[in-house]
Design a protein around this motif. Structure first.
Motif, PDB file in Angstrom:
ATOM      1  N   THR A   1      50.875 -19.967 -79.814  1.00  0.00           N
ATOM      2  CA  THR A   1      50.153 -18.734 -79.508  1.00  0.00           C
ATOM      3  C   THR A   1      51.049 -17.903 -78.584  1.00  0.00           C
ATOM      4  OG1 THR A   1      49.134 -19.636 -77.508  1.00  0.00           O
ATOM      5  CG2 THR A   1      47.918 -19.949 -79.596  1.00  0.00           C
ATOM      6  N   PRO A   2      50.748 -16.612 -78.406  1.00  0.00           N
ATOM      7  CA  PRO A   2      51.519 -15.839 -77.435  1.00  0.00           C
ATOM      8  C   PRO A   2      51.470 -16.461 -76.031  1.00  0.00           C
ATOM      9  CG  PRO A   2      50.353 -14.350 -78.878  1.00  0.00           C
ATOM     10  CD  PRO A   2      49.860 -15.743 -79.198  1.00  0.00           C
TER      11      PRO A   2
ATOM     12  N   VAL B   1      51.101  -8.570 -81.923  1.00  0.00           N
ATOM     13  CA  VAL B   1      51.641  -9.451 -82.957  1.00  0.00           C
ATOM     14  C   VAL B   1      51.832  -8.597 -84.203  1.00  0.00           C
ATOM     15  CG1 VAL B   1      51.229 -11.468 -84.409  1.00  0.00           C
ATOM     16  CG2 VAL B   1      50.536 -11.510 -82.000  1.00  0.00           C
ATOM     17  N   ASN B   2      53.058  -8.561 -84.682  1.00  0.00           N
ATOM     18  CA  ASN B   2      53.403  -7.747 -85.849  1.00  0.00           C
ATOM     19  C   ASN B   2      52.954  -6.296 -85.681  1.00  0.00           C
ATOM     20  OD1 ASN B   2      54.548 -10.039 -87.021  1.00  0.00           O
ATOM     21  ND2 ASN B   2      52.585 -10.654 -87.868  1.00  0.00           N
TER      22      ASN B   2
ATOM     23  N   LEU C   1      50.137 -18.120 -84.234  1.00  0.00           N
ATOM     24  CA  LEU C   1      51.282 -17.431 -84.817  1.00  0.00           C
ATOM     25  C   LEU C   1      51.849 -18.226 -85.975  1.00  0.00           C
ATOM     26  CD1 LEU C   1      52.966 -16.552 -81.427  1.00  0.00           C
ATOM     27  CD2 LEU C   1      51.613 -15.019 -82.871  1.00  0.00           C
TER      28      LEU C   1
ATOM     29  N   ASP D   1      56.547 -14.177 -87.583  1.00  0.00           N
ATOM     30  CA  ASP D   1      55.811 -13.209 -86.771  1.00  0.00           C
ATOM     31  C   ASP D   1      56.704 -12.639 -85.672  1.00  0.00           C
ATOM     32  OD1 ASP D   1      53.423 -13.431 -88.162  1.00  0.00           O
ATOM     33  OD2 ASP D   1      52.466 -14.755 -86.700  1.00  0.00           O
TER      34      ASP D   1
ATOM     35  N   ILE E   1      60.005 -17.346 -84.603  1.00  0.00           N
ATOM     36  CA  ILE E   1      59.149 -16.257 -84.140  1.00  0.00           C
ATOM     37  C   ILE E   1      60.013 -15.375 -83.248  1.00  0.00           C
ATOM     38  CG2 ILE E   1      57.157 -15.638 -82.726  1.00  0.00           C
ATOM     39  CD1 ILE E   1      55.870 -18.261 -83.662  1.00  0.00           C
TER      40      ILE E   1
ATOM     41  N   VAL F   1      56.224 -11.147 -81.792  1.00  0.00           N
ATOM     42  CA  VAL F   1      55.321 -11.035 -80.653  1.00  0.00           C
ATOM     43  C   VAL F   1      55.985 -10.129 -79.629  1.00  0.00           C
ATOM     44  CG1 VAL F   1      54.154 -12.275 -78.793  1.00  0.00           C
ATOM     45  CG2 VAL F   1      54.415 -13.346 -81.028  1.00  0.00           C
TER      46      VAL F   1
END
Length: 79
Positions: A31-32, A53-54, A64, A68, A2, A70
């Protein structure tokens, strides 16, 4: 992997602008918010920091997937 990107004051404070974070097989999707803690940016994402995200605004708890991107975006002021 990521891709995590920081902008403006966040980049300056952390001392980096972009990192690649591996996504280990068999672990739950990050997750973020999880990445924020993992990258030692703080315990929680401050409410004034936006998450994308994206290249679309997203929630801090969005799951995610590998590949991806972030981005953490601080408030922007200008005039």
């Amino acid at each position: 992997m990521i891709r995590v990107r920081l902008f403006a004051g966040l980049r300056e404070r952390a001392g980096w602008g972009e990192q690649q974070v591996p996504t280990p097989a068999g672990s739950p999707p990050p997750t973020p918010a999880h990445l924020w803690r993992q990258l030692a940016l703080g315990e929680t994402i401050p409410p004034q920091v936006r998450v994308a995200v994206n290249q679309s605004f997203a929630a801090a708890d969005q799951q995610l997937q590998p590949g991806d991107e972030v981005a953490f975006l601080p408030p922007i002021s200008g005039g």
